[in-house]
Enzyme design. Structure first.
Site, short mmCIF file in Angstrom:
data_model
loop_
_atom_site.label_atom_id
_atom_site.label_comp_id
_atom_site.label_asym_id
_atom_site.label_seq_id
_atom_site.Cartn_x
_atom_site.Cartn_y
_atom_site.Cartn_z
CD GLN A 189 -3.19 0.56 2.14
OE1 GLN A 189 -3.26 -0.55 2.60
NE2 GLN A 189 -4.06 1.50 2.43
CB SER B 274 2.58 -4.96 3.74
OG SER B 274 1.37 -4.86 4.46
CG LEU B 275 -1.42 -5.35 -1.04
CD1 LEU B 275 -2.67 -6.21 -0.97
CD2 LEU B 275 -1.74 -3.97 -1.57
NE ARG C 156 -3.16 -7.95 4.32
CZ ARG C 156 -2.42 -6.86 4.19
NH1 ARG C 156 -2.83 -5.90 3.36
NH2 ARG C 156 -1.29 -6.72 4.86
CG HIS D 223 1.96 -4.48 9.29
ND1 HIS D 223 1.72 -5.77 8.86
CD2 HIS D 223 1.92 -3.70 8.19
CE1 HIS D 223 1.56 -5.76 7.54
NE2 HIS D 223 1.66 -4.51 7.12
CD GLN E 283 1.63 -9.23 5.80
OE1 GLN E 283 0.58 -8.61 5.78
NE2 GLN E 283 2.24 -9.63 4.70
#
Length: 291
Positions: free
Chosen positions: A9, A87-88, A112, A194, A243
């Site tokens: 992101q 991440s994503l 998500r 996170h 995560q």
């Protein structure tokens, strides 16, 4: 050895994916299918939407995923040896190495994103970038600061993002400056990604992940939580779930990939953020864009 890396992101931009869409029929077909899978016209937002439209988490995350997998079509023949995602981007990486289908990956990313947005709305919180401070100092300051504030993204040496309750993050920023940080900047996000504040989103994502078929990887996948190659489908699932409330250990992941022989990194998706981070982690490797 060649590694594919997928952004997360923040890499979105107005018009993202339009050139890819117009370039090849197979790319157009996979991008068109995204509208059907999601049940709304996300391509119109990607191609003609405003920056504000694209900043919405429930739009941003699927948009970056779609762009990344469209861009992957342009490099399918390069013979990659390993993958990782920030991440994503880990979901994009899992499609790239055969663990998830495009459809299942997009559905999980959408789930998500919506769950994270709901968690943000329910408990407004913040993130901040800490520049020029050693990781262990950032970790210590977070531990010593009252409230919830934790290291969230280990992006590269000297750049670590913290995440948590707004008041705790603001206080930690002041302490980081006192400890010698060059800068401590609040980021323009309305949530603590996170961090433990994502627990409600984690529960919803876990339910969706546990209903989804995960296949054996076709190449090494380095996950944010472990920072090392993971091969077992169940372990991959558990790491994806963890995560959401745990840190993205990007620095450590790239270092492990380099130790295993990666010398050529190709960023697959919008923007060039990961290329800049990788250069700061190890200036000796080759970095480039898929598109």
């Amino acid at each position: 050895m060649k590694a594919l890396v997928f952004p997360g992101q923040g890499s979105q931009f107005v018009g993202m994916g339009k050139e890819l869409y117009d370039s090849r029929k197979d790319i157009k077909d996979i991008m068109d299918s995204a509208n059907d899978i999601l049940g709304f016209d996300i391509l119109s937002i990607m191609f003609q939407g405003t920056e504000e439209d694209l900043k919405k988490t429930e739009v941003t995350q699927p948009a970056i995923f779609i762009h990344s997998l469209a861009a992957l079509k342009t490099v399918n023949g390069i013979g990659a040896d390993m993958v990782a995602g920030h991440s994503l981007g880990e979901f994009s990486a899992l499609v790239a190495n055969g663990v998830l289908t495009f459809e299942d990956g997009l559905k999980l990313v959408s789930t998500r994103a919506k769950a994270m947005q709901e968690a943000c709305d329910a408990n407004p919180s913040s993130m901040a970038a800490i520049l020029g401070l050693a990781d262990d100092v950032v970790e210590r300051v977070c531990e010593e600061t009252p409230g919830i504030v934790v290291p969230a993204n280990y992006n590269c040496p000297g750049q670590l993002v913290i995440s948590g309750e707004t008041e705790a993050v603001q206080l930690a920023c002041e302490k980081m400056k006192e400890a010698g940080a060059k800068r401590a900047l609040l980021l323009p996000v309305n949530g603590a990604f996170h961090s433990p504040l994502m627990l409600p989103a984690q529960e919803k994502l876990a339910e969706a992940i546990n209903k989804t078929k995960f296949y054996k990887p076709t190449m090494d996948v380095y996950q944010n939580i472990t920072t090392t190659a993971v091969y077992d489908a169940e372990e991959i699932k558990n790491n994806l779930i963890a995560q959401l409330t745990g840190p993205v250990k990007w620095t450590q992941s790239i270092q492990h990939m380099i130790k295993k022989g990666a010398s050529d990194f190709v960023e697959v998706g919008p923007g060039k953020t990961l290329q800049g981070l990788i250069r700061k982690i190890d200036g000796s490797v080759i970095v480039s864009s898929a598109v």
